[in-house]
Design a protein around this motif. Structure first.
Motif, PDB file in Angstrom:
ATOM      1  N   SER A   1     -19.170  -6.780 -15.976  1.00 12.52           N
ATOM      2  CA  SER A   1     -20.357  -7.617 -15.848  1.00 12.52           C
ATOM      3  C   SER A   1     -21.484  -6.830 -15.190  1.00 12.52           C
ATOM      4  CB  SER A   1     -20.042  -8.860 -15.019  1.00 12.52           C
ATOM      5  OG  SER A   1     -19.737  -8.506 -13.683  1.00 12.52           O
ATOM      6  N   ILE A   2     -22.710  -7.286 -15.363  1.00 11.48           N
ATOM      7  CA  ILE A   2     -23.860  -6.617 -14.777  1.00 11.48           C
ATOM      8  C   ILE A   2     -23.771  -6.639 -13.257  1.00 11.48           C
ATOM      9  CG2 ILE A   2     -26.382  -6.668 -14.579  1.00 11.48           C
ATOM     10  CD1 ILE A   2     -26.527  -7.771 -17.360  1.00 11.48           C
ATOM     11  N   GLU A   3     -23.266  -7.726 -12.687  1.00  8.08           N
ATOM     12  CA  GLU A   3     -23.126  -7.814 -11.233  1.00  8.08           C
ATOM     13  C   GLU A   3     -22.144  -6.774 -10.718  1.00  8.08           C
ATOM     14  OE1 GLU A   3     -21.471  -8.676  -7.455  1.00  8.08           O
ATOM     15  OE2 GLU A   3     -20.360  -8.940  -9.326  1.00  8.08           O
ATOM     16  N   THR A   4     -21.038  -6.567 -11.432  1.00  4.98           N
ATOM     17  CA  THR A   4     -20.061  -5.552 -11.022  1.00  4.98           C
ATOM     18  C   THR A   4     -20.651  -4.159 -11.130  1.00  4.98           C
ATOM     19  OG1 THR A   4     -18.248  -6.983 -11.765  1.00  4.98           O
ATOM     20  CG2 THR A   4     -17.760  -4.650 -11.479  1.00  4.98           C
ATOM     21  N   ILE A   5     -21.388  -3.889 -12.208  1.00  3.02           N
ATOM     22  CA  ILE A   5     -22.032  -2.584 -12.370  1.00  3.02           C
ATOM     23  C   ILE A   5     -23.017  -2.330 -11.239  1.00  3.02           C
ATOM     24  CG2 ILE A   5     -23.588  -1.247 -13.842  1.00  3.02           C
ATOM     25  CD1 ILE A   5     -20.863  -1.378 -15.038  1.00  3.02           C
ATOM     26  N   ASN A   6     -23.870  -3.297 -10.949  1.00  8.30           N
ATOM     27  CA  ASN A   6     -24.900  -3.129  -9.927  1.00  8.30           C
ATOM     28  C   ASN A   6     -24.277  -2.939  -8.538  1.00  8.30           C
ATOM     29  OD1 ASN A   6     -27.711  -3.323  -8.917  1.00  8.30           O
ATOM     30  ND2 ASN A   6     -26.972  -5.193  -7.988  1.00  8.30           N
ATOM     31  N   ARG A   7     -23.275  -3.729  -8.217  1.00  7.79           N
ATOM     32  CA  ARG A   7     -22.661  -3.657  -6.883  1.00  7.79           C
ATOM     33  C   ARG A   7     -21.976  -2.314  -6.657  1.00  7.79           C
ATOM     34  NH1 ARG A   7     -17.678  -5.425  -6.404  1.00  7.79           N
ATOM     35  NH2 ARG A   7     -18.026  -6.926  -8.104  1.00  7.79           N
ATOM     36  N   ASN A   8     -21.251  -1.812  -7.627  1.00 12.46           N
ATOM     37  CA  ASN A   8     -20.534  -0.549  -7.450  1.00 12.46           C
ATOM     38  C   ASN A   8     -21.472   0.654  -7.468  1.00 12.46           C
ATOM     39  OD1 ASN A   8     -17.327  -0.886  -7.611  1.00 12.46           O
ATOM     40  ND2 ASN A   8     -18.275  -2.477  -8.857  1.00 12.46           N
ATOM     41  N   ILE A   9     -22.528   0.601  -8.280  1.00 12.24           N
ATOM     42  CA  ILE A   9     -23.481   1.703  -8.298  1.00 12.24           C
ATOM     43  C   ILE A   9     -24.203   1.797  -6.953  1.00 12.24           C
ATOM     44  CG2 ILE A   9     -25.688   2.436  -9.279  1.00 12.24           C
ATOM     45  CD1 ILE A   9     -24.649   1.687 -11.995  1.00 12.24           C
ATOM     46  N   ARG A  10     -24.590   0.659  -6.394  1.00  9.85           N
ATOM     47  CA  ARG A  10     -25.235   0.669  -5.075  1.00  9.85           C
ATOM     48  C   ARG A  10     -24.305   1.241  -4.013  1.00  9.85           C
ATOM     49  NH1 ARG A  10     -29.816  -2.407  -4.041  1.00  9.85           N
ATOM     50  NH2 ARG A  10     -30.713  -3.446  -5.869  1.00  9.85           N
ATOM     51  N   LYS A  11     -23.043   0.885  -4.082  1.00  6.46           N
ATOM     52  CA  LYS A  11     -22.084   1.379  -3.103  1.00  6.46           C
ATOM     53  C   LYS A  11     -21.920   2.896  -3.194  1.00  6.46           C
ATOM     54  CE  LYS A  11     -17.839   0.401  -3.922  1.00  6.46           C
ATOM     55  NZ  LYS A  11     -16.571  -0.358  -4.095  1.00  6.46           N
ATOM     56  N   VAL A  12     -21.845   3.419  -4.413  1.00  8.94           N
ATOM     57  CA  VAL A  12     -21.686   4.864  -4.586  1.00  8.94           C
ATOM     58  C   VAL A  12     -22.969   5.598  -4.213  1.00  8.94           C
ATOM     59  CG1 VAL A  12     -21.253   6.686  -6.276  1.00  8.94           C
ATOM     60  CG2 VAL A  12     -19.887   4.598  -6.323  1.00  8.94           C
ATOM     61  N   LEU A  13     -24.128   5.038  -4.529  1.00  6.54           N
ATOM     62  CA  LEU A  13     -25.388   5.692  -4.183  1.00  6.54           C
ATOM     63  C   LEU A  13     -25.556   5.800  -2.667  1.00  6.54           C
ATOM     64  CD1 LEU A  13     -27.906   4.221  -6.786  1.00  6.54           C
ATOM     65  CD2 LEU A  13     -27.002   6.538  -6.681  1.00  6.54           C
ATOM     66  N   ARG A  14     -25.148   4.766  -1.927  1.00  7.93           N
ATOM     67  CA  ARG A  14     -25.211   4.861  -0.461  1.00  7.93           C
ATOM     68  C   ARG A  14     -24.310   5.990   0.037  1.00  7.93           C
ATOM     69  NH1 ARG A  14     -24.338  -0.869  -0.884  1.00  7.93           N
ATOM     70  NH2 ARG A  14     -26.322  -2.021  -0.803  1.00  7.93           N
ATOM     71  N   GLY A  15     -23.129   6.098  -0.551  1.00  5.90           N
ATOM     72  CA  GLY A  15     -22.236   7.182  -0.156  1.00  5.90           C
ATOM     73  C   GLY A  15     -22.773   8.553  -0.499  1.00  5.90           C
ATOM     74  N   LEU A  16     -23.413   8.679  -1.662  1.00  5.88           N
ATOM     75  CA  LEU A  16     -23.987   9.968  -2.040  1.00  5.88           C
ATOM     76  C   LEU A  16     -25.132  10.360  -1.108  1.00  5.88           C
ATOM     77  CD1 LEU A  16     -24.010   9.672  -5.946  1.00  5.88           C
ATOM     78  CD2 LEU A  16     -22.500  11.073  -4.530  1.00  5.88           C
ATOM     79  N   CYS A  17     -25.919   9.382  -0.650  1.00  8.42           N
ATOM     80  CA  CYS A  17     -26.998   9.684   0.304  1.00  8.42           C
ATOM     81  C   CYS A  17     -26.426  10.170   1.632  1.00  8.42           C
ATOM     82  CB  CYS A  17     -27.869   8.452   0.508  1.00  8.42           C
ATOM     83  SG  CYS A  17     -28.879   8.017  -0.935  1.00  8.42           S
ATOM     84  N   LEU A  18     -25.336   9.576   2.091  1.00 11.48           N
ATOM     85  CA  LEU A  18     -24.695  10.041   3.320  1.00 11.48           C
ATOM     86  C   LEU A  18     -24.119  11.447   3.136  1.00 11.48           C
ATOM     87  CD1 LEU A  18     -22.810   6.769   4.369  1.00 11.48           C
ATOM     88  CD2 LEU A  18     -24.926   7.692   5.341  1.00 11.48           C
TER      89      LEU A  18
END
Length: 258
Positions: free
Chosen positions: A134-151
């Protein structure tokens, strides 16, 4: 007279043949419509079709990248399989991305959809179709990985040794001694953006498309050592640099003689 009769008979035979061909085509069309009607009779029109039916799971898609041709991973995610696995292990082991073995989306899938997003101009709807999520699952997981990549980026993007002259400068008669005190290069670049409706004009740059004006600095090994993002595409490069230098700032100024 006999010749005319013979010619008329041939014409009538040709007309009969064309009529027979038309009749056969109509029979085939009728049979096809009847079979289609029988097949549709078993479909419940009141039962909605699922958008994500699970016919091609996310795990199967990731496994195709892992065990398929080596170019498949580079074309889709701009990274080799070995580097992909190493990056996913770093994000989990150093806890840049929260992960547990009971969660619905594994880290490999979340990282794959994130890398596909930043490597191509895919929308969340397209990624939802690819990964059957679902779009919600895609958006939630991408945000989580992007925060980790910034760290993770804050740990690996750093200044190198600024005291010594880089070998590419010291061993080049074109650069030495004119660039012996240069520690890197700085420039601005426009990254495509999808701003909200009320802010589209501010993000429209001089080239006519919507973007962010990103200030980046790289060393002589072509590695990024500083990235400053967030400004609208209409902002001038000097304005972005001025904002990067305003205190408090993590912009590392070179030594006085550099």
């Amino acid at each position: 007279m006999a010749w005319n009769n013979h010619r008329g008979a041939r014409g009538r035979n040709a007309d009969h043949m064309r009529q027979d061909e038309k009749d056969e085509a109509l029979l085939l069309m009728s049979a096809s419509l009847m079979l289609m009607h029988l097949s549709l009779a078993h479909v419940d029109n009141n039962q909605p079709l699922p958008q994500h039916d699970g016919s091609f799971t996310d795990r199967q898609w990731v496994e195709r990248l892992f065990y398929g041709h080596h170019r498949r991973s580079i074309d889709n995610m701009r990274i080799t399989i070995d580097n992909f696995l190493q990056l996913s292990n770093i994000l989990v082991e150093r806890q840049y991305v929260p992960h547990n073995y009971q969660q619905h989306v594994p880290i490999q899938e979340a990282l794959a959809m994130t890398l596909m997003l930043v490597s191509h101009k895919h929308t969340h709807r397209v990624l939802g179709t690819i990964f059957d999520r679902s779009i919600e699952t895609i958006n939630r997981n991408i945000r989580k990985v992007l925060r980790g990549l910034c760290l993770f980026a804050a740990e690996i993007i750093r200044l190198g040794d600024q005291t010594a002259v880089h070998s590419r400068i010291a061993n080049s008669t074109n650069f030495y001694p004119w660039f012996k005190d240069a520690v890197g290069a700085m420039d601005g670049t426009h990254i495509l953006a999808c701003p909200p409706t009320g802010e589209q004009m501010a993000y429209t740059n001089r080239h006519g498309f919507q973007s962010q004006n990103v200030l980046v600095v790289c060393d002589h090994d072509m590695r990024f050592i500083y990235v400053y993002a967030g400004w609208e595409g209409s902002a001038h490069d000097a304005r972005v640099l001025e904002s990067a230098l305003v205190y408090p700032s993590d912009f590392s100024l070179p030594q006085p003689d550099k």
